[in-house]
Design an enzyme around this catalytic site. Structure first.
Site, PDB file in Angstrom:
ATOM      1  N   GLY A 194       2.099  -3.627  11.042  1.00 18.27           N
ATOM      2  CA  GLY A 194       0.804  -3.762  11.256  1.00 18.27           C
ATOM      3  C   GLY A 194       0.246  -3.920   9.948  1.00 18.27           C
TER       4      GLY A 194
ATOM      5  CD  GLU B 141      -3.123  -0.840   2.596  1.00 21.17           C
ATOM      6  OE1 GLU B 141      -3.017   0.033   2.964  1.00 21.17           O
ATOM      7  OE2 GLU B 141      -3.723  -2.196   2.679  1.00 21.17           O
TER       8      GLU B 141
ATOM      9  CB  CYS C 164      -0.406  -7.857   4.006  1.00 22.50           C
ATOM     10  SG  CYS C 164      -1.935  -6.879   2.743  1.00 22.50           S
TER      11      CYS C 164
HETATM   12  C1  UGA Z   1       3.391  -5.764   2.034  1.00 21.15           C
HETATM   13  C2  UGA Z   1       3.560  -6.172   1.583  1.00 21.15           C
HETATM   14  O1  UGA Z   1       4.886  -6.080   1.603  1.00 21.15           O
HETATM   15  C3  UGA Z   1       3.470  -6.703   0.012  1.00 21.15           C
HETATM   16  O2  UGA Z   1       4.904  -7.109  -0.223  1.00 21.15           O
HETATM   17  C4  UGA Z   1       2.025  -7.535   0.081  1.00 21.15           C
HETATM   18  O3  UGA Z   1       1.726  -7.652  -1.079  1.00 21.15           O
HETATM   19  C5  UGA Z   1       1.281  -6.907   0.950  1.00 21.15           C
HETATM   20  O4  UGA Z   1       1.855  -6.871   2.518  1.00 21.15           O
HETATM   21  C6  UGA Z   1       0.193  -7.703   0.863  1.00 21.15           C
HETATM   22  O5  UGA Z   1       0.215  -9.526   1.602  1.00 21.15           O
HETATM   23  O6  UGA Z   1      -0.852  -7.568   0.378  1.00 21.15           O
HETATM   24  P1  UGA Z   1       1.519  -3.312   2.644  1.00 21.15           P
HETATM   25  O7  UGA Z   1       1.226  -4.316   3.862  1.00 21.15           O
HETATM   26  O8  UGA Z   1       0.869  -3.093   2.355  1.00 21.15           O
HETATM   27  O9  UGA Z   1       2.350  -4.471   2.117  1.00 21.15           O
HETATM   28  O10 UGA Z   1       3.076  -2.919   3.628  1.00 21.15           O
HETATM   29  P2  UGA Z   1       4.451  -2.786   3.763  1.00 21.15           P
HETATM   30  O11 UGA Z   1       5.513  -1.616   3.225  1.00 21.15           O
HETATM   31  O12 UGA Z   1       5.469  -3.988   4.020  1.00 21.15           O
HETATM   32  O13 UGA Z   1       4.364  -2.426   5.913  1.00 21.15           O
HETATM   33  C7  UGA Z   1       3.551  -3.835   6.571  1.00 21.15           C
HETATM   34  C8  UGA Z   1       4.420  -2.869   7.934  1.00 21.15           C
HETATM   35  O14 UGA Z   1       5.652  -2.853   8.400  1.00 21.15           O
HETATM   36  C9  UGA Z   1       3.996  -1.369   7.744  1.00 21.15           C
HETATM   37  O15 UGA Z   1       2.937  -1.647   9.718  1.00 21.15           O
HETATM   38  C10 UGA Z   1       5.115  -1.089   8.321  1.00 21.15           C
HETATM   39  O16 UGA Z   1       5.579   0.262   9.112  1.00 21.15           O
HETATM   40  C11 UGA Z   1       6.466  -2.154   9.053  1.00 21.15           C
HETATM   41  N1  UGA Z   1       7.731  -1.488   8.354  1.00 21.15           N
HETATM   42  C12 UGA Z   1       7.705  -2.120   6.923  1.00 21.15           C
HETATM   43  C13 UGA Z   1       8.540  -2.046   9.436  1.00 21.15           C
HETATM   44  O17 UGA Z   1       8.405  -1.694  10.721  1.00 21.15           O
HETATM   45  N2  UGA Z   1      10.095  -1.667   9.418  1.00 21.15           N
HETATM   46  C14 UGA Z   1      10.227  -2.114   7.596  1.00 21.15           C
HETATM   47  O18 UGA Z   1      12.035  -1.562   7.995  1.00 21.15           O
HETATM   48  C15 UGA Z   1       9.872  -1.871   6.918  1.00 21.15           C
END
Ligand code: UGA
Length: 448
Positions: free
Chosen positions: A258, A156, A261
């Site tokens: 969070g 997202e 996903c």
């Molecule tokens: C995630 C995956 O990154 C996508 O590849 C996948 O397609 C998607 O889930 C899904 O299954 O539909 P998303 O949930 O949109 O995407 O967000 P992310 O950017 O992955 O972040 C997830 C969480 O991890 C967020 O709360 C973010 O703040 C946290 N995060 C991310 C961290 O705390 N540290 C990091 O280094 C990266």
């Protein structure tokens, strides 16, 4: 298929995945019919509106109006297309398994197509779902409908970019010809295509999300040890991530992951394993570390403020990450609830997300300045760019105490200190040491 040939495509579900997928396929020149069950959503889309915030999506929908149709009618969508993408949500059930009821509804609503069509699963589903769908199609007399697993990897906030510039495309199929047809849609994207059996394609999606979540919980635990030992996790992550075998991504320590996903998919994979008789210990720890991480901010606040009863805490950011208005499983919800339970007054500001009634008792503010005015602490919960401008004299002077707990390590600790703020990051040992001289004052406050 000739790569220039365009396919009529139906998309079931106009949520994040469905709408991004539909708009991007339209952008690639395909005729797309998007079907959703919510009348207001379909009406809004027909009128050119998108009901959630995703950078670039509204423009993409607008630009491709001629090739995008929206309908409430499943039969109309299915009749219009030969590739039928299932993009419905699969939220967690009470048991932690994925709820596939919306997937089954799509299958139930398929009309008796008298020609060959291919059902393409983009929704994230447990391993084994393809086999079950295949059986359901046979039972419904739809054995001429093919089935392909083509999981999405859209994050997202960057979903349009991720769709049009994928790291890889995964295609699992029972019949090679069906897989070829789906793979052909992505030709010209310059991305490797991983061809697999259905179960492996399903597992690739779950394993990728579980691994990303594992990296986050890992770096969060390293951050916690950094705090105990005086190291700085930002430098540590940089040094670790430069190893080409490890890479720099998903090593940002913070208040925990969070979103719709990671929490759902880690739980679904854990349950899938345990339903199959395997105890996935590592994943259990990843999930638990994440739960504890959301709560650590409370201790950081208490370290400076003593008991939180009656204190005013400003939460900066509510969405589960920046560039989205999505509140699903946002760490801010747990944090706000814990603060309220401790008796604190909680004020929150997010540039886009609206917490609505999710957290009762929390008040919403119109700006960062409004939220922090008179507050005993500001907590950065979401890494919105505008919070980088927090360290001004006006903000510092407007706060009851200039305490910043930076849950995303967005700010420079030294800049915060020289601007007159007391700063606490996540895993930034230097700031932990700087905080030590305040011990005497803290002890007095604990004795209140
Ligand atoms: C995630 C995956 O990154 C996508 O590849 C996948 O397609 C998607 O889930 C899904 O299954 O539909 P998303 O949930 O949109 O995407 O967000 P992310 O950017 O992955 O972040 C997830 C969480 O991890 C967020 O709360 C973010 O703040 C946290 N995060 C991310 C961290 O705390 N540290 C990091 O280094 C990266």
């Amino acid at each position: 298929m000739n790569r220039r040939e365009k396919e009529p495509i139906a998309i079931f579900g106009a949520g994040w995945v469905g709408l991004v997928t539909g708009a991007c396929f339209a952008e690639l020149g395909h005729e797309v019919t998007v079907r959703d069950i919510v009348p207001e959503k379909v009406e809004k889309l027909r009128a050119g509106g998108v009901s959630f915030f995703e950078p670039g999506l509204a423009e993409l929908v607008e630009r491709n109006r001629e090739r995008l149709r929206f309908t409430l009618d499943a039969a109309e969508a299915a009749q219009a297309a030969e590739l039928l993408f299932v993009c419905v949500d699969t939220p967690p059930t009470y048991s932690g398994d994925a709820d596939l009821s919306r997937v089954w509804t799509v299958i139930d609503e398929l009309p008796s197509l008298d020609r060959r069509a291919i059902l393409v699963m983009k929704s994230t589903v447990p391993v084994g779902t393809g086999e079950k769908v295949r059986a359901a199609l046979e039972t419904r007399g739809l054995s001429h409908i093919g089935y392909v697993s083509n999981p999405e990897f859209l994050a997202e906030g960057g979903a349009v970019r991720d769709f049009l510039n994928p790291d890889r495309v995964v295609v699992g199929a029972f019949a090679d010809a069906d897989g070829d047809r789906v793979a052909a849609l992505y030709e010209g994207m310059n991305a490797p295509v991983v061809r697999a059996d259905i179960a492996s394609a399903e597992m690739i999606k779950l394993a990728a999300n579980a691994f990303l979540a594992t990296r986050i919980s890992f770096i969060n635990e390293i951050a916690n040890v950094c705090e105990a030992t005086g190291a700085d996790v930002v430098r540590v992550a940089e040094g670790v991530g430069l190893d080409h075998r490890l890479g720099p991504h998903f090593l940002r320590a913070g208040v925990g992951y969070g979103g719709s996903c990671f929490p759902k998919d880690t739980s679904a994979l854990k349950q899938l394993a345990s339903n199959s008789g395997y105890h996935f210990q590592l994943l259990s720890a990843v999930i638990e570390v994440n739960e504890l991480q959301k709560r650590r901010v409370i201790k950081k606040l208490e370290k400076h403020l003593g008991r939180l009863r009656g204190k005013t805490i400003a939460l900066l950011g509510l969405a589960f990450k920046a560039n989205t208005d999505d509140m699903r499983e946002a760490p801010s919800i747990v944090l706000a609830s814990r603060l309220l339970a401790e008796g604190a007054h909680v004020r929150a500001y997010d540039p886009v997300a609206d917490a609505g009634d999710i957290v009762r008792g929390m008040s919403s503010c119109e700006s960062m300045a409004d939220a922090v005015r008179g507050a005993d602490a500001a907590v950065i919960v979401t890494e919105w760019d505008e919070f980088r401008s927090l360290l001004t004299d006006e903000i510092r002077d407007s706060m009851s105490r200039p305490l910043v707990v930076d849950g995303r390590n967005l700010l420079d600790p030294e800049a915060a200190a020289s601007a007159g703020f007391t700063y606490e990051g996540i895993g930034r040992g230097v700031s932990a040491l700087e905080a030590l001289p305040e011990t005497a004052e803290r002890d007095t406050e604990f004795a209140e």
